[in-house]
Design an enzyme around this catalytic site. Structure first.
Site, PDB file in Angstrom:
ATOM      1  N   GLU A   1      16.499 -44.725   3.042  1.00 13.15           N
ATOM      2  CA  GLU A   1      15.060 -44.971   3.149  1.00 13.15           C
ATOM      3  C   GLU A   1      14.847 -45.582   4.518  1.00 13.15           C
ATOM      4  OE1 GLU A   1      11.820 -46.113   3.759  1.00 13.15           O
ATOM      5  OE2 GLU A   1      12.005 -47.817   2.391  1.00 13.15           O
TER       6      GLU A   1
ATOM      7  N   GLU B   1       7.554 -45.859  15.599  1.00 14.74           N
ATOM      8  CA  GLU B   1       7.217 -46.913  14.660  1.00 14.74           C
ATOM      9  C   GLU B   1       7.174 -48.266  15.375  1.00 14.74           C
ATOM     10  OE1 GLU B   1       8.433 -48.040  10.115  1.00 14.74           O
ATOM     11  OE2 GLU B   1      10.072 -47.600  11.499  1.00 14.74           O
TER      12      GLU B   1
ATOM     13  N   CYS C   1       7.421 -49.967   6.115  1.00 17.53           N
ATOM     14  CA  CYS C   1       7.574 -48.552   6.473  1.00 17.53           C
ATOM     15  C   CYS C   1       6.376 -47.714   6.061  1.00 17.53           C
ATOM     16  CB  CYS C   1       8.839 -47.986   5.836  1.00 17.53           C
ATOM     17  SG  CYS C   1      10.355 -48.776   6.373  1.00 17.53           S
TER      18      CYS C   1
ATOM     19  N   LYS D   1      24.803 -55.975   1.324  1.00 15.89           N
ATOM     20  CA  LYS D   1      24.692 -56.771   2.547  1.00 15.89           C
ATOM     21  C   LYS D   1      23.226 -56.944   2.926  1.00 15.89           C
ATOM     22  CE  LYS D   1      24.807 -55.655   6.944  1.00 15.89           C
ATOM     23  NZ  LYS D   1      23.891 -56.674   7.557  1.00 15.89           N
TER      24      LYS D   1
END
Length: 478
Positions: free
Chosen positions: A250, A380, A284, A177
């Protein structure tokens, strides 16, 4: 605005609308305008894709490694042959610069597919031996089965490759997906692959978070793999636990960039700016949390601010830009919110504002004067924002570098080899770069610790994550 492009799921070798006909709009972030629709898949669509993958698994599992290698090599060749088309679709869906997408994404994607094609023929285990008198033991490595995979919106094409290539190389079948904001290139990948892999081996289901939840909670997959936010990873791990599924995560990152006083400041600034602003900081591993020794702090900040001011963001066809827009309106609001909520002691020395009124562009930004417990240090941002802190000694640098919940990537900038080796040992991150930041190669593992998740992408380690180990013992007495 022209006619909307219609995207469809790819299930069991054919393109289909969602069973109930529902769709979601797909927006070009460079313009803020809807240019396509994609299926908003529900339980019936997920059931169909899982059934197709399950039906295809026995035959694909039993193919030889050389057969799987040949199929992946054909896929890599097809990606190269249709590179311009892939780039055009990816750029429209993400707003990324066309030239940089062609030069920085297509070659590594093709190389990564070819790496896993080779890895298919290099599975290793312990040698056969007698560990009990009269008995011989061997170890088999086998594919795990059907893999439910969820890819993110920051690198839709490349993350699709990171998902399907090792899984398929190992003999698994896949239901993938893409993000609901970036399905277009994944649907094109399905079209490219359709004539190469048997029906049902690779399936694409478009949809939103609910679609992803249905995939992860579905009883068919033996493994769930996701690249995404910590929040999403926690939800996936919790859902998968109900069926004791394997999970490969991840998740986010908050990479520290530790710059010591013996560093070549000009070179470090240039490289760190690129590694921090590339892809609008939506990476990331982006070099967005810089810790600089106090003796060079002011000079470093001044040079970084100038570099930021000289860095351009803009339309995909502008050859002078380093990066395009943020991916969506929510992401633009999130990045802007971090700047708007800065504490009084913080100082915006470059950028800090939206660029233009059309699309989701944000200026290259530098923020200094920050403290370790500030929100923008701990969380983040996932945007073109580089923060700078001043440290006094190596111990403080290590404490602050490790003092976040993320542990994906990091870098150390110094001419002192012993210091670099000490720091690489002490930094609690899955990757430590020395005097560079962000290069990846297919042969080396990519993955983090702590809330950055577990499991590895790329490398033989990433390949082995999609296998299971079986012990076979046989009597020598016949």
């Amino acid at each position: 605005m022209g006619e909307l492009r219609i995207l469809r799921n790819h299930i069991n070798g054919e393109f289909r609308d969602a069973a109930d006909g529902r769709t979601t709009d797909v927006v070009n972030p460079a313009t803020g305008e809807v240019y396509a629709t994609a299926p908003l898949s529900a339980a019936a669509d997920v059931d169909a894709a899982m059934a197709a993958a399950a039906a295809a698994f026995p035959a694909w599992r039993d193919t030889t490694p050389s057969e799987r290698q040949r199929a992946l090599l054909k896929i890599a060749d097809a990606f190269e042959a249709r590179a311009d088309e892939l780039v055009a679709v990816e750029s429209e869906n993400t707003g990324k610069p066309i030239g940089l997408t062609a030069s920085e994404e297509i070659p590594p994607m093709v190389d990564q597919i070819r790496f896993f094609a080779g890895a298919a023929r290099m599975l290793e285990g312990r040698s056969a031996g007698e560990y009990m008198e009269g008995m011989t033991s061997i170890v088999r490595r086998e594919p795990v089965g059907v893999c439910a995979q969820v890819a993110p919106w920051n690198y839709p094409m490349m993350m699709a490759v990171w998902k399907f290539a090792p899984a398929i190389a190992a003999g698994n079948t896949v239901v993938l997906k893409p993000s609901d904001t970036t399905p277009a290139s994944t649907v094109l990948i399905a079209e490219i692959i359709a004539g190469i892999l048997p029906e049902g081996v690779f399936n694409v289901v478009c949809g939103d978070r609910e679609t992803g939840r249905l995939m992860v909670e579905h009883p068919t997959p033996a493994m769930a793999s996701i690249t995404g936010s910590v929040r999403a990873g926690i939800q996936v791990a919790g859902s998968a636990a109900k069926d004791v599924k394997r999970v490969h995560l991840e998740l986010g990152g908050k990479a520290p960039v530790v710059v010591f006083q013996d560093t070549d400041i000009a070179k470090a600034v240039e490289d760190i700016a690129v590694a921090g602003y590339f892809n609008a900081g939506q990476d990331c591993t982006a070099a967005t949390r810089v810790l600089v020794h106090e003796s060079i702090h002011d000079e470093f900040v001044a040079q970084l601010a100038k570099t930021a001011a000289d860095t351009k963001t803009g339309a995909p066809d502008d050859e002078d830009v380093l990066y395009g827009p943020l991916n969506n309106a929510n992401q633009l609001a999130q990045v802007a919110g971090y700047i708007e909520r800065l504490p009084a002691h913080a100082k915006v020395v470059a950028g800090g504002h939206r660029v233009g009124e059309k699309g989701y562009f944000y200026a290259p930004t530098v923020v200094s004067g920050l403290r370790q417990d500030d929100e923008i240090i701990q969380n983040e941002v996932f945007g073109p924002v580089i923060t700078v802190q001043s440290f006094s000694d190596e111990d403080q640098a290590v404490e602050w570098a490790n003092g976040v919940e993320y542990a994906l990537a990091s870098s150390v900038w110094t001419k002192d080899h012993a210091r670099a080796m000490r720091m690489s040992k002490r930094l609690d991150f899955g990757c430590v770069w020395i005097n560079t930041h962000i290069p990846l190669v297919a042969e080396m593992p990519h993955g983090g610790f702590k809330k950055s998740g577990y499991g590895k992408d790329l490398s033989a380690y990433g390949f082995e994550d999609y296998t299971r180990v079986k012990h076979v013992m046989t009597s020598l007495d016949g």
